[in-house]
Design an enzyme around this catalytic site. Sequence first.
Site, PDB file in Angstrom:
ATOM      1  N   GLN B 128       0.841  -1.192   0.000  1.00  0.00           N
ATOM      2  CA  GLN B 128       0.000   0.000   0.000  1.00  0.00           C
ATOM      3  C   GLN B 128       0.878   1.245   0.000  1.00  0.00           C
ATOM      4  O   GLN B 128       1.558   1.523   0.988  1.00  0.00           O
ATOM      5  CB  GLN B 128      -0.881  -0.005   1.254  1.00  0.00           C
ATOM      6  CG  GLN B 128      -1.778   1.210   1.376  1.00  0.00           C
ATOM      7  CD  GLN B 128      -2.410   1.322   2.756  1.00  0.00           C
ATOM      8  OE1 GLN B 128      -1.772   1.044   3.765  1.00  0.00           O
ATOM      9  NE2 GLN B 128      -3.665   1.724   2.786  1.00  0.00           N
ATOM     10  N   GLY B 129       0.859   1.985  -1.089  1.00  0.00           N
ATOM     11  CA  GLY B 129       1.650   3.207  -1.187  1.00  0.00           C
ATOM     12  C   GLY B 129       0.773   4.431  -1.030  1.00  0.00           C
ATOM     13  O   GLY B 129       0.479   5.129  -2.001  1.00  0.00           O
ATOM     14  N   SER B 131       0.996   6.591   2.211  1.00  0.00           N
ATOM     15  CA  SER B 131       1.714   7.612   2.985  1.00  0.00           C
ATOM     16  C   SER B 131       2.956   8.120   2.254  1.00  0.00           C
ATOM     17  O   SER B 131       3.589   7.398   1.497  1.00  0.00           O
ATOM     18  CB  SER B 131       2.152   7.044   4.327  1.00  0.00           C
ATOM     19  OG  SER B 131       1.058   6.477   4.985  1.00  0.00           O
ATOM     20  N   SER B 163       4.671  -1.104   3.940  1.00  0.00           N
ATOM     21  CA  SER B 163       4.888  -2.456   4.465  1.00  0.00           C
ATOM     22  C   SER B 163       5.002  -3.455   3.320  1.00  0.00           C
ATOM     23  O   SER B 163       4.273  -3.348   2.331  1.00  0.00           O
ATOM     24  CB  SER B 163       3.728  -2.862   5.378  1.00  0.00           C
ATOM     25  OG  SER B 163       3.581  -1.930   6.418  1.00  0.00           O
ATOM     26  N   GLU B 246     -10.293  -1.786   5.499  1.00  0.00           N
ATOM     27  CA  GLU B 246      -9.184  -1.968   6.430  1.00  0.00           C
ATOM     28  C   GLU B 246      -9.676  -1.993   7.871  1.00  0.00           C
ATOM     29  O   GLU B 246      -9.289  -2.824   8.665  1.00  0.00           O
ATOM     30  CB  GLU B 246      -8.160  -0.834   6.249  1.00  0.00           C
ATOM     31  CG  GLU B 246      -7.015  -0.896   7.262  1.00  0.00           C
ATOM     32  CD  GLU B 246      -5.889   0.075   6.945  1.00  0.00           C
ATOM     33  OE1 GLU B 246      -6.158   1.116   6.339  1.00  0.00           O
ATOM     34  OE2 GLU B 246      -4.741  -0.227   7.301  1.00  0.00           O
TER      35      GLU B 246
HETATM   36  C1  LIG Z   1       4.137  -0.380  11.233  1.00  0.00           C
HETATM   37  C2  LIG Z   1       3.597   0.595  10.256  1.00  0.00           C
HETATM   38  C3  LIG Z   1       3.211   0.167   9.003  1.00  0.00           C
HETATM   39  C4  LIG Z   1       2.726   1.068   8.063  1.00  0.00           C
HETATM   40  N1  LIG Z   1       2.410   0.590   6.834  1.00  0.00           N
HETATM   41  C5  LIG Z   1       1.995   1.468   5.891  1.00  0.00           C
HETATM   42  C6  LIG Z   1       1.756   1.027   4.570  1.00  0.00           C
HETATM   43  O1  LIG Z   1       1.904  -0.157   4.268  1.00  0.00           O
HETATM   44  N2  LIG Z   1       1.370   1.914   3.648  1.00  0.00           N
HETATM   45  C7  LIG Z   1       1.186   3.226   3.944  1.00  0.00           C
HETATM   46  O2  LIG Z   1       0.790   3.968   3.059  1.00  0.00           O
HETATM   47  N3  LIG Z   1       1.403   3.696   5.195  1.00  0.00           N
HETATM   48  C8  LIG Z   1       1.831   2.848   6.165  1.00  0.00           C
HETATM   49  N4  LIG Z   1       2.096   3.316   7.446  1.00  0.00           N
HETATM   50  C9  LIG Z   1       1.998   4.756   7.696  1.00  0.00           C
HETATM   51  C10 LIG Z   1       0.905   5.152   8.646  1.00  0.00           C
HETATM   52  O3  LIG Z   1      -0.330   5.109   8.007  1.00  0.00           O
HETATM   53  C11 LIG Z   1       1.248   6.564   9.159  1.00  0.00           C
HETATM   54  O4  LIG Z   1       2.424   6.460   9.917  1.00  0.00           O
HETATM   55  C12 LIG Z   1       0.161   7.166   9.987  1.00  0.00           C
HETATM   56  O5  LIG Z   1      -0.975   7.453   9.228  1.00  0.00           O
HETATM   57  C13 LIG Z   1       0.608   8.416  10.733  1.00  0.00           C
HETATM   58  O6  LIG Z   1       1.217   9.350   9.885  1.00  0.00           O
HETATM   59  P1  LIG Z   1       2.648   9.953  10.226  1.00  0.00           P
HETATM   60  O7  LIG Z   1       3.537   8.817  10.501  1.00  0.00           O
HETATM   61  O8  LIG Z   1       2.990  10.897   9.157  1.00  0.00           O
HETATM   62  O9  LIG Z   1       2.472  10.734  11.556  1.00  0.00           O
HETATM   63  P2  LIG Z   1       2.022  12.243  11.703  1.00  0.00           P
HETATM   64  O10 LIG Z   1       0.791  12.449  10.898  1.00  0.00           O
HETATM   65  O11 LIG Z   1       3.176  13.136  11.461  1.00  0.00           O
HETATM   66  O12 LIG Z   1       1.655  12.263  13.213  1.00  0.00           O
HETATM   67  C14 LIG Z   1       2.565  12.478  14.285  1.00  0.00           C
HETATM   68  C15 LIG Z   1       1.778  12.677  15.541  1.00  0.00           C
HETATM   69  O13 LIG Z   1       0.951  13.816  15.401  1.00  0.00           O
HETATM   70  C16 LIG Z   1      -0.395  13.469  15.610  1.00  0.00           C
HETATM   71  N5  LIG Z   1      -1.271  14.207  14.706  1.00  0.00           N
HETATM   72  C17 LIG Z   1      -1.144  14.395  13.372  1.00  0.00           C
HETATM   73  N6  LIG Z   1      -2.168  15.074  12.884  1.00  0.00           N
HETATM   74  C18 LIG Z   1      -2.988  15.331  13.919  1.00  0.00           C
HETATM   75  C19 LIG Z   1      -4.232  15.995  14.077  1.00  0.00           C
HETATM   76  N7  LIG Z   1      -4.904  16.513  13.060  1.00  0.00           N
HETATM   77  N8  LIG Z   1      -4.752  16.049  15.297  1.00  0.00           N
HETATM   78  C20 LIG Z   1      -4.105  15.497  16.370  1.00  0.00           C
HETATM   79  N9  LIG Z   1      -2.943  14.862  16.296  1.00  0.00           N
HETATM   80  C21 LIG Z   1      -2.399  14.776  15.081  1.00  0.00           C
HETATM   81  C22 LIG Z   1      -0.491  11.986  15.330  1.00  0.00           C
HETATM   82  O14 LIG Z   1      -1.573  11.388  16.004  1.00  0.00           O
HETATM   83  C23 LIG Z   1       0.838  11.511  15.848  1.00  0.00           C
HETATM   84  O15 LIG Z   1       0.764  11.320  17.227  1.00  0.00           O
HETATM   85  C24 LIG Z   1       2.591   2.437   8.390  1.00  0.00           C
HETATM   86  C25 LIG Z   1       2.972   2.874   9.672  1.00  0.00           C
HETATM   87  C26 LIG Z   1       3.476   1.975  10.590  1.00  0.00           C
HETATM   88  C27 LIG Z   1       3.876   2.490  11.934  1.00  0.00           C
END
Ligand SMILES: Cc1cc2nc3c(=O)[nH]c(=O)nc-3n(C[C@H](O)[C@H](O)[C@H](O)COP(=O)(O)OP(=O)(O)OC[C@H]3O[C@@H](n4cnc5c(N)ncnc54)[C@H](O)[C@@H]3O)c2cc1C
Lengths: 328, 396
Positions: B128-129, B131, B163, B246
């Site tokens: 899944q691409g 993020s 992932s 999902e």
């Molecule tokens: C193990 C793992 C597997 C993953 N696999 C995939 C995958 O296969 N494909 C894919 O596309 N993505 C994948 N992801 C990505 C995942 O979907 C994102 O990490 C997630 O959506 C959070 O985005 P971010 O990491 O940019 O965090 P950020 O959005 O930067 O968030 C950082 C912190 O800020 C908080 N925050 C952000 N915005 C807000 C808001 N509006 N209000 C309050 N708090 C906020 C968040 O809750 C978090 O605590 C994976 C992540 C993990 C950890």
Amino acid sequence: MDFQLTSAQRDLASGFRSFCERRFDRDRLRGLVDRDRPPGMVDRELWAELAETGVFCLRLAEDDGGVGLGTAEAALVFEEAGRALLPGPLVATHLAASLPGRVGTGAASGDLVVGLAAADQFPLLVEHLDAVDELLIRSPDGIRRIDRSALRATAIRTPTDPCTPLHHVATVPDGALIADAAAAERLLREGAVLTAALQLGIAGKLTEMSTRYAREREQFGRVIGGFQAVKHLCADMLVRTEVARAAVYAAAVTLDDPEAGDPAVAVPTAKLMADEAATRNGKDATQVHGGMGFTWEVDVHLYLKRAWVHATQYGGPEEHEEALAATL
Amino acid sequence: MDLRYTEAEEGFRAELRAWLASALPTLPGKPDRADWPGRRAYDTAWQRMLFDAGYAGVHWPVEAGGRGATPTEHLIFLEETERAGAPYVGANFVGLLHAGPTINAAGTEEQRRRYLPGILSGDDVWCQGFSEPGAGSDLAALRTRAVRDGDEYVLNGSKIWTSHAEVADYCEMLVRTDPDAPKHKGISWLIVPMDAPGLSVRPLDTIMGTSEFAEVFLDDVRVPVANRVGEENDGWRVTMVTLSFERGTAFVSEVVACRRLLRELASLARAMPRSPDATAWDDTTLRRELGHLTAEFEALWALTKWNVSKASRSGVPGVGGSVFKLRFSETKQKAYDLAHRLLGRAALCVEDVAGLPSGALVDERLSSLSYTIAAGTSQIQRNIVGERILGLPKER
Ligand SMILES: Cc1cc2nc3c(=O)[nH]c(=O)nc-3n(C[C@H](O)[C@H](O)[C@H](O)COP(=O)(O)OP(=O)(O)OC[C@H]3O[C@@H](n4cnc5c(N)ncnc54)[C@H](O)[C@@H]3O)c2cc1C
């Protein structure tokens, strides 16, 4: 499996909700709290009307003059009673309706207000003593009927929940055994689930009250529900309520049909989840309401205080957590 | 309210149980976590066995090659496979739970014919691409460009936390096809072959020290326009379809696993000496916490049944998934916090020490930290509950 309400169950719940809205609206509740307190906080007229709706004889067989429904239906009705914050020993009287003899018949018909206390509590505080016609004591060996004239009890001047008056009883006089240990055990489980249903109603009502307030109250030029710190408190309240709902309904269904699950697990789960939902929602609701939440005139504290009362009935967290640990 | 399974449902369970009992012993041994090709082969072998036995995509419609099981049968399938100790869906997660259902719901007949069979048989692994480095919670802020050139799109940009990217054959990818439109309006949903020239994968190490996910770089990658699922610039709507799948069922078998975890922790506590004449089980606080967690997972299981029944009646997964995901992910972490306390200093070792199962428990504890982040963080789930269920105003 179809774990959703049937249309008959939905009708029952909404019918009882409109009864409460008609007969025990906010004015009536506030009247009880602030003005005309009947003895023991039980309004006999309302009690008679409650009996007419079938609350007390809901689970008695139709042949015995009851409504012939199950614990699942009783849970839905008690959830509504919790939402409305109906006072009085509702669960105790409902449970007593299943006992043999005069006590049972009187409880079922609404002629008697019945109290039920647990012998093993310290201190022993009996609720609504000035209202009850019969006082039952539950202990592991069964249910005893206490002679009211032999009872020496001291009224508590300021009970935390203004709608739940308390008396302190120092020594319990002997009473006549009217039901055996198995019945006591059954009543304990049913009481836990129905009290959990009251808590579910309280938890849901607190979520609604807080969400409505968060949609109306403005600060910094916008409604406070738009601030995430407040929105997230409300979201957590909803999550707690829905988790408790699933647990309470599952336990009620399981008591009606032990093949649907294990009552030894389902019942303590329901009571723990519902106690937590009601008491923690009470705290969060106070927070969402800010300074208003700390006033006597806003109802939030009445719900929280009632939730605290229920959390001590039919087993507190210690008991239920230990019971569940023992199943591991 | 009826918690009893029907005769047909019990029949399905019995048949499945019998098959699992005969099939599982023939499964090859589990590969090391760091051995990606080995993990892919293992997950594929399991998927192939399910396929041959007619259990692949058990809840998919029959036209799509599935078995057309009811939501309740799907629940039973997840419960029984977990109970029997069958492998997780693993590398097939995205294909089976996201991409397949999305292509089935929003793709063309040609796309369904071309991609669904490989997902079901386990031959094709998907990732899944969605993020990107600058677009996680704010997914619609994604910037990877797709510029149309004849009947191809030319892709430039990068994806992150993808992932299984290291072993995937296809990627369900969100790209920006109209940079001038409002952010939710200019996105398209594309099928990108992972062996396309110009696409490169760089594994990212996780806090466990293993490479669960990767960065994906796109440098003039050409993808046929025919690989677009849904209309151009209408990818956000397609994405919502994907996400509802999902959150619908992704965690169901894990609740069953957590109930087993608590039993394991209880027996560990009974065996764990704390003093010459007491074990950890004699610690009332710890015991009560185990009891409380039992209530949590029992209630979450009841909530699962509630949500599944509701979806069976309405036909859509609904927002109940957010309520569940929020509570489950936080509770799961609490259970592993308890495991950590029970292990004491053995929790300092991601390997078994002194006869204790610390290796798996510590590894799983680290892994559980991702539950409140991946698939929408807890903060984002609270926003969803507050805004979509309670109707509170959106963030500005
Ligand atoms: C193990 C793992 C597997 C993953 N696999 C995939 C995958 O296969 N494909 C894919 O596309 N993505 C994948 N992801 C990505 C995942 O979907 C994102 O990490 C997630 O959506 C959070 O985005 P971010 O990491 O940019 O965090 P950020 O959005 O930067 O968030 C950082 C912190 O800020 C908080 N925050 C952000 N915005 C807000 C808001 N509006 N209000 C309050 N708090 C906020 C968040 O809750 C978090 O605590 C994976 C992540 C993990 C950890």
